[in-house]
Design an enzyme around this catalytic site. Structure first.
Site, PDB file in Angstrom:
ATOM      1  N   HIS A   1      -0.206  -4.433   1.757  1.00 17.01           N
ATOM      2  CA  HIS A   1      -0.063  -5.693   1.626  1.00 17.01           C
ATOM      3  C   HIS A   1       0.321  -6.183   0.214  1.00 17.01           C
ATOM      4  CE1 HIS A   1      -0.154 -10.329   1.702  1.00 17.01           C
ATOM      5  NE2 HIS A   1       0.357 -10.074   2.836  1.00 17.01           N
TER       6      HIS A   1
ATOM      7  N   GLU B   1      -0.680  -7.614  10.860  1.00 12.41           N
ATOM      8  CA  GLU B   1       0.427  -6.991  11.909  1.00 12.41           C
ATOM      9  C   GLU B   1      -0.395  -6.110  12.711  1.00 12.41           C
ATOM     10  OE1 GLU B   1       2.542  -8.884  12.168  1.00 12.41           O
ATOM     11  OE2 GLU B   1       4.126  -8.802  10.584  1.00 12.41           O
TER      12      GLU B   1
HETATM   13  N1  ACO Z   1       2.054   3.300   4.460  1.00 13.86           N
HETATM   14  C1  ACO Z   1       2.061   4.222   3.625  1.00 13.86           C
HETATM   15  N2  ACO Z   1       2.288   4.209   2.236  1.00 13.86           N
HETATM   16  C2  ACO Z   1       2.405   2.907   1.875  1.00 13.86           C
HETATM   17  C3  ACO Z   1       1.959   1.632   2.655  1.00 13.86           C
HETATM   18  C4  ACO Z   1       1.817   1.887   3.946  1.00 13.86           C
HETATM   19  N3  ACO Z   1       1.891   1.030   5.048  1.00 13.86           N
HETATM   20  N4  ACO Z   1       2.325   0.738   1.988  1.00 13.86           N
HETATM   21  C5  ACO Z   1       2.401   0.827   0.722  1.00 13.86           C
HETATM   22  N5  ACO Z   1       2.537   2.310   0.677  1.00 13.86           N
HETATM   23  C6  ACO Z   1       2.656   3.104  -0.714  1.00 13.86           C
HETATM   24  C7  ACO Z   1       3.965   3.109  -1.019  1.00 13.86           C
HETATM   25  O1  ACO Z   1       4.608   4.430  -0.178  1.00 13.86           O
HETATM   26  C8  ACO Z   1       3.979   3.326  -2.364  1.00 13.86           C
HETATM   27  O2  ACO Z   1       3.574   4.662  -2.734  1.00 13.86           O
HETATM   28  P1  ACO Z   1       4.359   5.456  -4.071  1.00 13.86           P
HETATM   29  O3  ACO Z   1       3.937   4.499  -5.251  1.00 13.86           O
HETATM   30  O4  ACO Z   1       3.610   6.630  -4.225  1.00 13.86           O
HETATM   31  O5  ACO Z   1       5.810   5.403  -3.969  1.00 13.86           O
HETATM   32  C9  ACO Z   1       2.722   2.380  -2.670  1.00 13.86           C
HETATM   33  O6  ACO Z   1       2.079   2.571  -1.530  1.00 13.86           O
HETATM   34  C10 ACO Z   1       3.047   0.840  -3.182  1.00 13.86           C
HETATM   35  O7  ACO Z   1       4.026   0.338  -2.093  1.00 13.86           O
HETATM   36  P2  ACO Z   1       4.869  -0.845  -2.445  1.00 13.86           P
HETATM   37  O8  ACO Z   1       6.130  -0.737  -1.665  1.00 13.86           O
HETATM   38  O9  ACO Z   1       5.168  -0.953  -3.862  1.00 13.86           O
HETATM   39  O10 ACO Z   1       3.946  -2.087  -2.212  1.00 13.86           O
HETATM   40  P3  ACO Z   1       4.159  -3.459  -1.632  1.00 13.86           P
HETATM   41  O11 ACO Z   1       3.484  -4.366  -2.262  1.00 13.86           O
HETATM   42  O12 ACO Z   1       5.928  -3.785  -1.845  1.00 13.86           O
HETATM   43  O13 ACO Z   1       4.310  -3.115  -0.212  1.00 13.86           O
HETATM   44  C11 ACO Z   1       4.252  -3.652   2.031  1.00 13.86           C
HETATM   45  C12 ACO Z   1       3.900  -4.238   0.858  1.00 13.86           C
HETATM   46  C13 ACO Z   1       5.864  -3.949   1.955  1.00 13.86           C
HETATM   47  C14 ACO Z   1       3.586  -4.648   3.129  1.00 13.86           C
HETATM   48  C15 ACO Z   1       3.767  -2.148   2.430  1.00 13.86           C
HETATM   49  O14 ACO Z   1       2.705  -2.048   2.365  1.00 13.86           O
HETATM   50  C16 ACO Z   1       4.344  -1.724   3.439  1.00 13.86           C
HETATM   51  O15 ACO Z   1       5.582  -1.313   3.849  1.00 13.86           O
HETATM   52  N6  ACO Z   1       3.519  -1.688   4.774  1.00 13.86           N
HETATM   53  C17 ACO Z   1       3.915  -1.337   6.173  1.00 13.86           C
HETATM   54  C18 ACO Z   1       4.841  -2.276   6.701  1.00 13.86           C
HETATM   55  C19 ACO Z   1       3.893  -3.505   7.294  1.00 13.86           C
HETATM   56  O16 ACO Z   1       2.724  -3.440   7.866  1.00 13.86           O
HETATM   57  N7  ACO Z   1       4.626  -4.501   7.014  1.00 13.86           N
HETATM   58  C20 ACO Z   1       3.338  -6.020   7.340  1.00 13.86           C
HETATM   59  C21 ACO Z   1       3.126  -6.560   6.146  1.00 13.86           C
HETATM   60  S1  ACO Z   1       2.224  -8.129   6.577  1.00 13.86           S
HETATM   61  C22 ACO Z   1       3.376  -9.235   6.743  1.00 13.86           C
HETATM   62  O17 ACO Z   1       4.348  -9.466   6.140  1.00 13.86           O
HETATM   63  C23 ACO Z   1       3.052 -10.469   7.406  1.00 13.86           C
END
Ligand code: ACO
Length: 368
Positions: A242, A310
C-alpha cells in the site's frame, strides 16, 4: 515525487489514514467503531453531514427513494454493455443529471448498487429487479443482484464492507474526483472521474485478480512455490502493499472478521456443507496470506509490504455471491459516499486544483 507521495493536496474533515499506526479515522471515529456496527446509510450520513443544508437525519428512506429514481436508467442497459460491469455502471452513471445538490448526490450514492445488480442479471440473460425503497441499502443491493432476499448475516456483511471502504483519505480515485469537482463541473462528473480511477488494478481493480490467484494456488501446500514463481516472473502479489500503510491495513482486519462472522452465521441458514466450504476457503486464504507475507519480507526486506484491503475483500464479496468481474463495482457502491462528500468539501473550499509540471523536453529550436 512521480507518485506525489508526501504531498498534501487538500485539507479534509472526512478521513485520516495513519500509515505508520495502521489506523483509519472517519470523521472522528476509528474504523473499528464503525465496521460491523454502523449501517452504510449511517456511515454515508456521517460523511455528508454539513455538506448539504437539506440532509435528512435518517438517510435510509431518502437513499431508498434515490434507488427507485435511478432504476429508470437501467432501461438503457443492453447485453453488450453489461459484459464489462465497471464500464457499464460508469456509462449508466453518465446518464444521470450533473448538478451539485442533495438529490443528485443521493442518486450517485444509490446508483452503483442499482446498476451492479442490473448489469449482473442482464449479462446472464435475466431481467433486472426494481429496488425496494423500504429495505436497507445493503439488503436491497443483494436482493437486486440475486432475485431473492438476503439473510440478515449477508446484509450485515455487505454493510461492514461498504462502511469499511466508504472513505480513505486522498486515494487516487478521491483525488481524481476532487480535481474534477474543483472545476465546478458537477457531482456526476466528479463521481465519473472516481469510477474511472478506481477501475485500475493498482487501485480498486485488485480483488478480482486475488480470486484468480487463490484459484490458481488451489491448496495451502502449493502457496509458497506458486508465489515465488510469480515474483520470479516480475509480477506483483495482488492484495499486498500500500502506498500509505507501512503496517497492516486496518480494513483488512475488519473484513477478515466479517468473512469469519459470515461463515459462522451462515451455518444456521445454509447448513454444514456451506460452512465446510467457507472454512476450507478461509484456510487457503490464510495460508496464502502467511506465505505471501513471508516471501515478500525475504525478497523486499527494505519495503514493508503487508496485506491490504483487497485481499479479504475478494473473499467476502465472493462469499456474498458477487462474481469477481463485479468486485470493483461493489467497491464503488461504498466509495461513492466518500467521493460525493469530498467533491462537496472541495467546492466549498473554492479553489481550482492546478499543480505545475517540470518541463524536461527539448528546448525550442532556434532558426539558424
Ligand atoms: N508484490 C510484489 N512486490 C511489490 C508489491 C506487491 N504487491 N507491492 C509493491 N511491491 C514492490 C515493488 O515492485 C517495488 O519494488 P522495487 O523497488 O524493487 O521496484 C517496491 O515494492 C515499491 O513499489 P511501489 O510501486 O513504488 O509502491 P507503491 O506505493 O506505488 O505501491 C501499490 C502501492 C500500487 C498498491 C502496490 O503495493 C501494488 O501494486 N500492490 C498490488 C496491487 C494491489 O493490491 N492493489 C490494491 C491496493 S489497495 C487499494 O487501492 C484500495
Amino acid at each position: 515525487m512521480s507518485g506525489l507521495e508526501g504531498v498534501v493536496a487538500a485539507q479534509t474533515v472526512l478521513s485520516e489514514v495513519d500509515g505508520l499506526a495502521g489506523r483509519l479515522i472517519i470523521r472522528g471515529h476509528a474504523l473499528d467503531e464503525l465496521a460491523g456496527r454502523w449501517s452504510f446509510e449511517e456511515a454515508a450520513g456521517l460523511l455528508l453531514a454539513g455538506f448539504f443544508p437539506d440532509l435528512p437525519d435518517d438517510l435510509a428512506p431518502a437513499l431508498g427513494a434515490a434507488r427507485v429514481r435511478v432504476f429508470e436508467q437501467v432501461a438503457h442497459l443492453d447485453a453488450n454493455l453489461a459484459r464489462a460491469p465497471v464500464e457499464a455502471i460508469r456509462a449508466l452513471v453518465a446518464r444521470l443529471a450533473d448538478r451539485d445538490d442533495l438529490e443528485i448526490g443521493l442518486n450517485l450514492i444509490a446508483a452503483p448498487a442499482v446498476f451492479t445488480g442490473a448489469v449482473l442479471r442482464v449479462s446472464t440473460g435475466k431481467a433486472p429487479i426494481a429496488p425496494d425503497a423500504k429495505l436497507g441499502h445493503a439488503a436491497d443491493s443483494l436482493r437486486m443482484m440475486r432475485g431473492q432476499a438476503a439473510t440478515r448475516a449477508q446484509a450485515a456483511a455487505l454493510d461492514t464492507y461498504l462502511v469499511t471502504v466508504c472513505d480513505h483519505g486522498l486515494n487516487a480515485s478521491t483525488f481524481a474526483a476532487r480535481v474534477v469537482a474543483s472545476t465546478q463541473a458537477g457531482l456526476t462528473s466528479a463521481v465519473l472521474a472516481g469510477i474511472s480511477a478506481l477501475k485500475g488494478p493498482l487501485h480498486g481493480g485488485a480483488p478480482g485478480p486475488v480470486i484468480d490467484m487463490l484459484d490458481a494456488i488451489g491448496a495451502p501446500t502449493n502457496a509458497r512455490v506458486w508465489l515465488a514463481e510469480a515474483l520470479d516472473r516480475g509480477e506483483r502479489l495482488m492484495g499486498f502493499g500500500h502506498r500509505i500503510y507501512r503496517v497492516r491495513d486496518p480494513r483488512a482486519d475488519a473484513l477478515k472478521a466479517a468473512v469469519r462472522d459470515l461463515a459462522l452465521q451462515e451455518e444456521a441458514v445454509c447448513g454444514r456443507i456451506a460452512l465446510a466450504e467457507a472454512v476450507e476457503g478461509a484456510a487457503l486464504a490464510e495460508a496464502v496470506e502467511g506465505a505471501a507475507l513471508a516471501i515478500l519480507r525475504e525478497r523486499k526486506p527494505d519495503r514493508p509490504l503487508e496485506t491490504n484491503v483487497e485481499f479479504y475483500t475478494a473473499l467476502l464479496l465472493e462469499a456474498l455471491g458477487f462474481p469477481p468481474s463485479a468486485f470493483t463495482c461493489v467497491f464503488a457502491m461504498g466509495r461513492t459516499a466518500g467521493w460525493v462528500a469530498h467533491a462537496r468539501e472541495q467546492v466549498a473550499g473554492g479553489r481550482l486544483i492546478r499543480p505545475q509540471s517540470a518541463y524536461v523536453g527539448p528546448p525550442p529550436r532556434v532558426a539558424a
